[in-house]
Design a protein around this motif. Structure first.
Motif, short mmCIF file in Angstrom:
data_model
loop_
_atom_site.label_atom_id
_atom_site.label_comp_id
_atom_site.label_asym_id
_atom_site.label_seq_id
_atom_site.Cartn_x
_atom_site.Cartn_y
_atom_site.Cartn_z
N LEU A 1 5.98 -0.01 7.43
CA LEU A 1 4.95 0.55 8.30
C LEU A 1 4.30 1.80 7.71
O LEU A 1 3.09 2.02 7.84
CB LEU A 1 5.56 0.89 9.68
CG LEU A 1 5.98 -0.31 10.52
CD1 LEU A 1 6.76 0.15 11.75
CD2 LEU A 1 4.76 -1.12 10.95
N THR A 2 5.12 2.61 7.06
CA THR A 2 4.58 3.85 6.49
C THR A 2 3.67 3.55 5.30
O THR A 2 2.60 4.17 5.16
CB THR A 2 5.74 4.78 6.08
OG1 THR A 2 6.62 4.94 7.18
CG2 THR A 2 5.22 6.14 5.63
N LEU A 3 4.07 2.61 4.46
CA LEU A 3 3.21 2.24 3.33
C LEU A 3 1.88 1.69 3.83
O LEU A 3 0.82 1.97 3.25
CB LEU A 3 3.92 1.20 2.43
CG LEU A 3 5.08 1.75 1.58
CD1 LEU A 3 5.88 0.60 0.97
CD2 LEU A 3 4.57 2.67 0.47
N LYS A 4 1.93 0.90 4.89
CA LYS A 4 0.69 0.35 5.44
C LYS A 4 -0.22 1.48 5.93
O LYS A 4 -1.42 1.49 5.67
CB LYS A 4 1.01 -0.61 6.58
CG LYS A 4 -0.21 -1.27 7.21
CD LYS A 4 0.19 -2.54 7.97
CE LYS A 4 -1.02 -3.36 8.38
NZ LYS A 4 -1.72 -2.82 9.55
N LYS A 5 0.37 2.44 6.61
CA LYS A 5 -0.38 3.59 7.10
C LYS A 5 -1.02 4.35 5.92
O LYS A 5 -2.18 4.76 5.99
CB LYS A 5 0.60 4.51 7.84
CG LYS A 5 -0.04 5.58 8.66
CD LYS A 5 -0.24 5.13 10.08
CE LYS A 5 -0.89 6.25 10.88
NZ LYS A 5 -1.36 5.78 12.18
N MET A 6 -0.27 4.51 4.85
CA MET A 6 -0.80 5.22 3.68
C MET A 6 -1.96 4.44 3.06
O MET A 6 -2.96 5.02 2.61
CB MET A 6 0.31 5.44 2.64
CG MET A 6 1.39 6.42 3.11
SD MET A 6 2.84 6.48 2.01
CE MET A 6 2.32 7.76 0.84
N GLY B 1 -7.86 3.80 2.39
CA GLY B 1 -9.12 3.15 2.73
C GLY B 1 -9.20 1.69 2.33
O GLY B 1 -10.28 1.11 2.30
N TRP B 2 -8.04 1.09 2.01
CA TRP B 2 -8.06 -0.34 1.72
C TRP B 2 -8.17 -1.10 3.04
O TRP B 2 -7.56 -0.72 4.04
CB TRP B 2 -6.79 -0.74 0.95
CG TRP B 2 -6.78 -0.20 -0.46
CD1 TRP B 2 -7.88 0.08 -1.22
CD2 TRP B 2 -5.64 0.15 -1.26
NE1 TRP B 2 -7.48 0.59 -2.46
CE2 TRP B 2 -6.13 0.63 -2.51
CE3 TRP B 2 -4.26 0.10 -1.06
CZ2 TRP B 2 -5.28 1.05 -3.54
CZ3 TRP B 2 -3.41 0.52 -2.08
CH2 TRP B 2 -3.91 0.98 -3.31
N PRO B 3 -8.96 -2.17 3.05
CA PRO B 3 -9.27 -2.85 4.32
C PRO B 3 -8.00 -3.23 5.09
O PRO B 3 -7.09 -3.83 4.53
CB PRO B 3 -10.04 -4.10 3.87
CG PRO B 3 -10.59 -3.77 2.52
CD PRO B 3 -9.60 -2.83 1.90
N VAL B 4 -7.99 -2.88 6.35
CA VAL B 4 -6.86 -3.05 7.27
C VAL B 4 -5.49 -2.75 6.64
O VAL B 4 -4.48 -3.36 7.01
CB VAL B 4 -6.85 -4.45 7.95
CG1 VAL B 4 -8.04 -4.59 8.88
CG2 VAL B 4 -6.82 -5.60 6.94
N GLY C 1 -13.71 7.65 -3.53
CA GLY C 1 -13.62 6.55 -4.48
C GLY C 1 -12.21 6.02 -4.65
O GLY C 1 -11.99 4.99 -5.28
N VAL C 2 -11.24 6.72 -4.04
CA VAL C 2 -9.84 6.29 -4.22
C VAL C 2 -9.62 4.87 -3.70
O VAL C 2 -8.76 4.13 -4.19
CB VAL C 2 -8.87 7.30 -3.55
CG1 VAL C 2 -9.02 7.31 -2.03
CG2 VAL C 2 -7.42 7.01 -3.95
N GLU C 3 -10.45 4.48 -2.73
CA GLU C 3 -10.32 3.13 -2.17
C GLU C 3 -10.72 2.06 -3.19
O GLU C 3 -10.45 0.87 -3.00
CB GLU C 3 -11.16 2.99 -0.89
CG GLU C 3 -12.67 2.95 -1.08
CD GLU C 3 -13.30 4.30 -1.41
OE1 GLU C 3 -12.58 5.32 -1.42
OE2 GLU C 3 -14.51 4.34 -1.68
N ARG C 4 -11.33 2.47 -4.29
CA ARG C 4 -11.69 1.51 -5.34
C ARG C 4 -10.57 1.37 -6.38
O ARG C 4 -10.66 0.56 -7.29
CB ARG C 4 -12.99 1.96 -6.02
CG ARG C 4 -14.18 1.99 -5.06
CD ARG C 4 -15.39 2.63 -5.68
NE ARG C 4 -15.92 1.84 -6.79
CZ ARG C 4 -16.91 2.25 -7.59
NH1 ARG C 4 -17.46 3.44 -7.40
NH2 ARG C 4 -17.33 1.48 -8.57
#
Lengths: 523, 523
Positions: free
Chosen positions: A157-162, A167-170, A321-324
């Motif tokens: 759950l924590t990794l998902k939150k991070m 900014g990775w989709p969902v 840009g980190v989401e890229r």
């Protein structure tokens, strides 16, 4: 009062009522659990022990105590006031064990002290500390859901939150907590190689062309260690030029990619640093991502130090840009004040971690278990046993909320701006680079009176190079505060101030500046 | 009684004296340190928290409590009785934090319970636990003497002691504690490669001929992970045949070395396992060392599991020849009962660790410090930050003495002999291999009544394969005990009993046998 100095026969109480010595350790005559009747002595031992720890914690936050009581290695090895580090064949009494514990703390460094600024990891978060005490009491291992059901789910759950915060989709993707930023960065290179050349897993580096990696000349040395360890070779790690603030120059990256291709090499991996170790610089991720997309390279963002800024609405733009990125290293044990060790490697594409590392050991990961074995994490890791690093972080997140981390980060960055503004025009101080720091790193020289008239040149450089080490040595001898120094490129030794300690206030910054002046003025 | 259910206004005491609720948490209205006036609430919070931990410890050793209270992932994710794993933006109250901590322990697995036999790491040593609490309170990092003076020296002295026990002259050599056996084994391959082909560090694997590694088909899968990660490729890891007890056949090693050389490959590294994961087998180190010397190969001994037997005068002969190894992995967190994580890689030749891994990062390792910087360990490691794993081990060694570890190991091996003798001729039990186990591993099938008449064949194999998983599932549902199972080679699922838990007694072994019979009899 020394422990255990009375030798009256044991009775049922934990304090001696026959003599004036408080906390006379009668229970030392009994054995701890799992010994028969060990419960009472165990509880007494632990309570006495916790008293030692809580005393230490109390003093840690007390500005009238020293940050450290420095001794040279040979002094400690010779035995300070009976503190004997040597191991022996015969057991020591529990009373001596408690004395050893107090001595261990006495001769250590109070990394939670409000005036300890020496490392990227500082501070002592009480809830995080409690989390780590619980972790060691639970004493289990992350490889399977079977023996760490709650911790495995907390990690997930924590990794998902991070990932959502990145900014990775969902929050899609993958990740794992590793023993530190260097290992997280190692994961990123391994996964990138697996993505582009999966056959290396079975056939070795001989199955791939000559691969090259790129990283800033200011980046963390773990990228270099990894290129050596994984069989790329440090010569195939190409260092990128930076601007005067320590940020990668994207044009230099593209030029070096083209040059490598012309030589017939295959550019595979680019590390962009979000928060360099010394300058606290943030590489321009978006421009780097453009180049990575153009030349089909893996983009890793090493946010070991700067990742925490993603929690702040005010400062997260520095990681635009980190989401890229294809993968991100993010160490909550640095800027977010989580106790050591707590580092995550986050991966955008699901399945790569597993594909890269799985060896399907039948004795550990049985597909015929009664629960959903996709929750077992062991086959994603390069480790087998893996320490529970998640719980303290999860517990701190619960206690602070996302907003609590944000407040902490904003406060630390405010403090560093305060320091910057205080010294930028102050006599005797010289900034290593101009402009407000991007992170909490403030880099500066202190110029003793004797050097202030000297014109720039070799003599001044040589003498200035020796100033920071001298002040640091005096600082440690007096034990009043600690801050790091180092050279960088052609710049001689300078101080690097970093603020991640939640206990630090403006008065501590003032103290540091005055202490440097006091110690260094007449050098 | 639930915490914090009363809403009387706070007063100076930690218990509410206006209502019958004990431990009413009035202090939840105040902030913890480093907040102003945070000292009292901090101490109260920690004492309440320690009470939760000591209650857990008490129950851990109580045979009338369950080993675990099993729930499926979806059940825990849905939230058990208000135990919400999700993270949120806003902070929770400290009272809720304490409830979360109790729930975390409630739904976990008691790895210190006398009837927990599931893993190589079991047990809960009270002194080791205290050591880990102190470690997290000190919250520092092993990379420099500067910030971990006492711990760095403890590591140095303990590693020297371990090398003396291995039998290297006057304890010479080198070593480091790593995050686990897999990483320790990774170090061994890296160092071997550096010894024979130092240019790989700078030029990559392309600078070396095709290198091959050898390990037993029964060895730990981390050797395979390492051969993938470091760029050798898993195909260049050659698996060695074993005898019926799971020990490497030296003649097979020599034949495969010759075969590899004939193909033009370069045999570089042999891993001999001291205590395999499933059978607990000890490879014949002396015969393997002869072959390594003859063909100039690096000999690594993976004693992650079996290294502890070196502490026992009665059992250390099983590692005869270990002093001829070039490197040794030894995990005190397994057979020696040290809390997780605690693993050492020991190297006979001094300087290799440093040569292999040093990158001389100026910002971390300044040669101009005021103390002897040869004590800084960071440049030997593949990590940068490194958790303090030494203290709990050092403290246990102080408290037990070498003789205490010996007693623990002898006792565990006695218990496994007891189990072996109890079941070797018992109806419904069948041993996986004959003869008394070398380590504490006892491998056996339980044959339910319905299978006892069946003759050996595909049907019996298929049905027997499902027995251990079924019994294990029922065991976990009932929560009474835990033991592992797995297939191995052509052998269908069998139980692997291991004993490293200092709390286990003969009555617990009896219980396990009877529990398997109770659950499996009518399958």
């Amino acid at each position: 009062i020394m422990y255990g100095q009375c030798d009256h026969p044991p009775d049922s109480s934990s304090s001696c009522n026959q003599c004036p010595i408080k906390h006379c350790f009668l229970f030392i005559f009994a054995d701890l659990l799992p010994a028969k009747n060990g419960e009472e002595p165990t509880m007494q031992f632990l309570l006495e022990f916790v008293e030692i720890l809580t005393n230490y914690i109390r003093k840690t936050f007390d500005r009238s105590t020293k940050v450290l009581d420095f001794h040279h290695p040979h002094q400690l090895l010779e035995g300070m006031e009976g503190f004997n580090l040597e191991l022996s064949d015969q057991p020591e009494s529990l009373e001596q064990i408690l004395v050893d514990c107090r001595d261990t703390l006495k001769y250590g460094v109070r990394t939670g002290h409000p005036r300890f600024f020496n490392q990227l990891s500082t501070g002592l978060d009480i809830v995080g500390l409690a989390g780590e005490w619980l972790t060691s009491t639970a004493n289990t291992n992350m490889f399977t859901y079977e023996i760490a059901p709650v911790f495995v789910l907390m990690e997930q759950l924590t990794l998902k939150k991070m990932r959502e915060i990145i900014g990775w989709p969902v929050g899609e993707g993958d990740g794992i907590f590793s023993p530190g930023g260097a290992i997280s960065n190692m994961y990123s290179v391994m996964i990138a190689r697996y993505k582009f050349f999966p056959e290396v897993k079975t056939k070795g580096m001989a199955a791939a062309p000559r691969l090259v990696l790129f990283t800033s000349e200011h980046s963390h040395y773990s990228i270099k260690k990894t290129s050596a360890a994984l069989g790329f070779g440090t010569e195939n790690l190409i260092l990128l030029n930076t601007d005067e603030r320590g940020r990668v120059i994207p044009a230099d990256l593209e030029a070096k990619v083209i040059e490598a291709k012309q030589k017939g090499y295959v550019p595979m991996f680019v590390n962009a640093t979000a928060g360099t170790t010394v300058y606290g610089a943030f590489d321009p991720i978006n421009e780097i991502a453009d180049i990575c997309e153009k030349y089909n390279m893996w983009l890793h963002v090493d946010g070991a130090w700067g990742g925490g800024l993603l929690m702040s609405r005010k400062h997260r733009h520095k990681l635009n840009g980190v989401e890229r990125a294809n993968s991100v290293t993010w160490n909550p044990h640095k800027m977010m004040g989580v106790p050591l060790q707590c580092s995550a490697i986050l991966v955008r594409e699901r399945g790569l971690l597993q594909g890269c590392n799985s060896m399907c050991a039948g004795y550990l990961f049985q597909p015929d278990k009664q629960y959903d074995v996709t929750y077992d994490t062991g086959d994603k890791a390069i480790q087998c046993g893996r320490h529970v690093d998640i719980f303290k972080f999860w517990l701190m997140w619960k206690a602070k909320g996302t907003v609590g981390f944000e407040q902490h980060i904003d406060k630390c960055l405010d403090l560093s701006a305060y320091l910057y503004n205080k010294i930028k025009n102050r006599e005797g101080f010289e900034m290593v680079f101009n402009g407000e720091p991007q992170h909490t790193n403030v880099c500066f020289w202190y110029i003793p009176l004797s050097l202030r008239g000297l014109s720039d040149g070799e003599e001044r450089r040589e003498r200035l190079h020796k100033v920071a080490p001298k002040i640091k040595a005096m600082m440690m001898e007096s034990g009043t505060t600690m801050v790091g120094y180092q050279p960088q490129g052609d710049k001689v030794n300078f101080f690097r101030m970093v603020i991640s300690n939640p206990a630090a206030t403006r008065s501590d910054i003032d103290f540091l500046v005055e202490e440097i002046e006091r110690l260094g003025h007449d050098l």
